[in-house]
Structure formats: structure tokens, C-alpha cells
Design a protein around this motif. Structure first.
Motif, short mmCIF file in Angstrom:
data_model
loop_
_atom_site.label_atom_id
_atom_site.label_comp_id
_atom_site.label_asym_id
_atom_site.label_seq_id
_atom_site.Cartn_x
_atom_site.Cartn_y
_atom_site.Cartn_z
N GLU A 105 0.83 -1.20 0.00
CA GLU A 105 0.00 0.00 0.00
C GLU A 105 0.87 1.26 0.00
N ALA A 106 0.54 2.19 -0.90
CA ALA A 106 1.20 3.49 -0.91
C ALA A 106 0.64 4.34 0.23
N CYS A 136 7.60 16.82 8.89
CA CYS A 136 7.74 16.57 7.46
C CYS A 136 6.86 15.39 7.07
N VAL A 137 6.71 15.22 5.75
CA VAL A 137 5.95 14.11 5.20
C VAL A 137 6.92 13.14 4.53
N ILE A 138 6.66 11.84 4.67
CA ILE A 138 7.53 10.82 4.08
C ILE A 138 6.68 9.86 3.25
N PRO A 139 6.81 9.88 1.93
CA PRO A 139 6.09 8.87 1.14
C PRO A 139 6.63 7.48 1.48
N ALA A 140 5.76 6.50 1.54
CA ALA A 140 6.18 5.17 1.99
C ALA A 140 5.35 4.09 1.33
N ILE A 141 5.85 2.87 1.39
CA ILE A 141 5.10 1.68 1.01
C ILE A 141 4.98 0.79 2.24
N GLU A 142 3.76 0.47 2.60
CA GLU A 142 3.55 -0.47 3.69
C GLU A 142 3.29 -1.86 3.13
N ILE A 143 3.99 -2.84 3.66
CA ILE A 143 3.69 -4.24 3.37
C ILE A 143 2.76 -4.72 4.47
N ALA A 144 1.49 -4.86 4.13
CA ALA A 144 0.51 -5.33 5.11
C ALA A 144 0.60 -6.86 5.19
N ALA A 145 0.67 -7.38 6.41
CA ALA A 145 0.83 -8.81 6.60
C ALA A 145 0.18 -9.23 7.92
N THR A 146 -0.13 -10.51 8.00
CA THR A 146 -0.73 -11.06 9.21
C THR A 146 0.09 -12.25 9.68
N TYR A 181 -4.50 19.57 1.01
CA TYR A 181 -3.78 19.09 -0.17
C TYR A 181 -3.54 17.59 -0.09
N LEU A 182 -3.21 17.10 1.10
CA LEU A 182 -2.92 15.68 1.27
C LEU A 182 -4.17 14.82 1.09
N SER A 183 -5.31 15.35 1.51
CA SER A 183 -6.53 14.56 1.44
C SER A 183 -7.03 14.36 0.02
N THR A 184 -6.50 15.11 -0.93
CA THR A 184 -6.90 14.96 -2.33
C THR A 184 -5.75 14.45 -3.21
N SER A 185 -4.65 14.06 -2.58
CA SER A 185 -3.49 13.57 -3.33
C SER A 185 -3.58 12.07 -3.52
N GLY A 186 -3.29 11.61 -4.73
CA GLY A 186 -3.26 10.19 -5.03
C GLY A 186 -1.82 9.70 -5.08
N ALA A 187 -1.63 8.42 -5.42
CA ALA A 187 -0.29 7.85 -5.50
C ALA A 187 -0.26 6.79 -6.58
N SER A 188 0.91 6.59 -7.18
CA SER A 188 1.11 5.53 -8.17
C SER A 188 2.12 4.54 -7.64
N LEU A 189 1.81 3.25 -7.76
CA LEU A 189 2.69 2.19 -7.28
C LEU A 189 3.07 1.32 -8.47
N SER A 198 -3.43 4.59 -7.12
CA SER A 198 -4.28 4.68 -5.94
C SER A 198 -5.13 5.93 -6.03
N PRO A 199 -6.41 5.86 -5.64
CA PRO A 199 -7.21 7.09 -5.55
C PRO A 199 -6.75 7.91 -4.37
N SER A 200 -7.42 9.03 -4.14
CA SER A 200 -7.04 9.86 -3.02
C SER A 200 -7.26 9.10 -1.72
N PRO A 201 -6.59 9.50 -0.62
CA PRO A 201 -6.73 8.80 0.67
C PRO A 201 -8.17 8.73 1.15
N ARG A 202 -9.03 9.64 0.71
CA ARG A 202 -10.41 9.58 1.15
C ARG A 202 -11.12 8.32 0.62
N ASP A 203 -10.65 7.84 -0.56
CA ASP A 203 -11.32 6.73 -1.21
C ASP A 203 -10.52 5.44 -1.15
#
Length: 206
Positions: A105-106, A136-146, A181-189, A198-203
């Protein structure tokens, strides 16, 4: 009777040994899940392999994920030094190294200037107050795992390190002047040259 210390020991051992568990752990409610998270944090302070707790993973931060999990508010779990990596120092990672891989996840990570302790009056912080504390803000990738071989209940999702496997962090950037600005920003992975937008964080799911 729910024993948070025993369940926490099993989850911690599973994480250290990367040994998968079956869904036989009884965590029946969000109250028990939060007790479990608190016990993991207490035990984590004594575990050299985990390293320092660097911060928190927050999940279910939008309406769709809250609805899918049957929650009314986001949940959180600890992020440890041994599970956080710089994108400058790591070029690849085994997806199942930190548990059963569920998603990549971005994300936006935030480095805080100082902490936000609970207020004596119990009132929440306003958005502006929180945003002022961000360094500051840090773009990241989370590896979700169980830690589990099979699907698990919402209380176990919360209690199982909030489904965090590891976090790969990019370069720090200045925070935007306007928090909207962050709430309407998307991301590409990009994965092996395939583009996932990825759509914006709201979605988004997370």
C-alpha cells in the motif's frame, strides 16, 4: 477468560520466528484487542530484536475500510525499528518475510516534532493542532501482513500489530501549507513495470 499477555507472547513469537498461526486465538472484542496492543507494546520495550518503537501504523482511515471492518474509528499498532527500512538502503524485500503477505500500500508517513499526549479533559486535538506538530511528510510503502494462515476477525486484525508487516520509507519532503492538499493527493505504485494507481486517501482502502 482473555489473557492478553499469553496472546501477545504468541503473536510476538510468531513475528520473531515468522511462524504462521492458526486462528485459534480468542480475541472477542475491540476492548480485548486494545488490551492486546498495549501488552505487545509493553513486551516490545524489552525485546532487543524489535529495536525502538519508531511510531504507529494507523488503519481504516476512510469510510470504506471502516465499513468493511465494522469499525467506527481507525485503529493503530506499533511500528518498530526492525520493521522500518529506508528506500535508499534496501532494493528488494521478500513479501512473506514479516508474515503472510496481504497487500502493498502506498502511504503518507509523518514525522512529528513532538508527541500529542492525551488531554486531561479528554477532548480530541483539532486538525490544525495536529498539522502544526508535523515536521515533514515521508512517502512510503507499507507491506501489510498477518501472523495467521487464514482470514481473521476484526478484533484480531487490530490486535495483530494492526496488520503491519513492514514499512519502506522514501525521502522526507516538506509538508504542504494546506493540510487539505494531502486529502486529495493520489499515489502511483509500480510493481515489475506494472502501474497501480491509488485514488485519493479519502477513497483508498488504507
Amino acid at each position: 477468560m482473555f489473557a492478553a499477555d499469553q496472546v501477545a507472547q504468541l503473536l510476538i513469537h510468531s513475528r520473531l520466528a515468522n511462524a504462521k498461526l492458526q486462528a485459534r486465538l480468542e480475541v472477542a472484542s475491540l476492548v480485548e484487542a486494545k488490551l492486546l496492543v498495549a501488552e505487545i507494546i509493553r513486551m516490545g520495550r524489552q525485546l532487543t530484536p524489535f529495536g525502538r518503537q519508531l511510531g504507529w501504523k494507523v488503519g481504516a482511515t476512510n469510510d470504506s475500510s471502516l465499513k468493511s471492518l465494522g469499525l467506527s474509528a481507525p485503529f493503530y499498532g506499533p511500528l518498530y525499528e526492525s520493521h522500518c527500512f529506508s528506500s535508499q538502503l534496501i532494493k528488494s524485500i521478500e513479501l512473506n518475510r514479516f508474515g503472510r503477505f496481504r497487500a502493498a500500500e502506498a502511504e503518507f508517513c509523518f514525522r512529528m516534532k513532538d508527541s500529542l499526549p492525551p488531554r486531561s479533559n479528554g477532548l480530541p486535538y483539532r486538525i490544525g493542532e495536529v498539522y502544526d506538530r508535523i515536521e515533514c511528510v515521508i512517502p512510503a510503502i507499507e507491506i501489510a501482513a498477518t501472523r495467521f494462515e487464514c482470514d481473521i476477525s476484526t478484533p484480531l486484525v487490530v490486535g495483530d500489530f494492526a496488520m503491519n508487516g513492514c514499512c519502506i520509507m522514501g525521502n522526507e519532503v516538506s509538508k504542504p501549507a494546506d493540510h487539505n492538499y494531502l486529502s486529495t493527493s493520489g499515489a502511483s505504485l509500480h510493481i515489475n513495470c506494472l502501474l497501480y494507481t491509488s485514488p485519493s486517501p479519502r477513497d483508498a482502502h488504507e
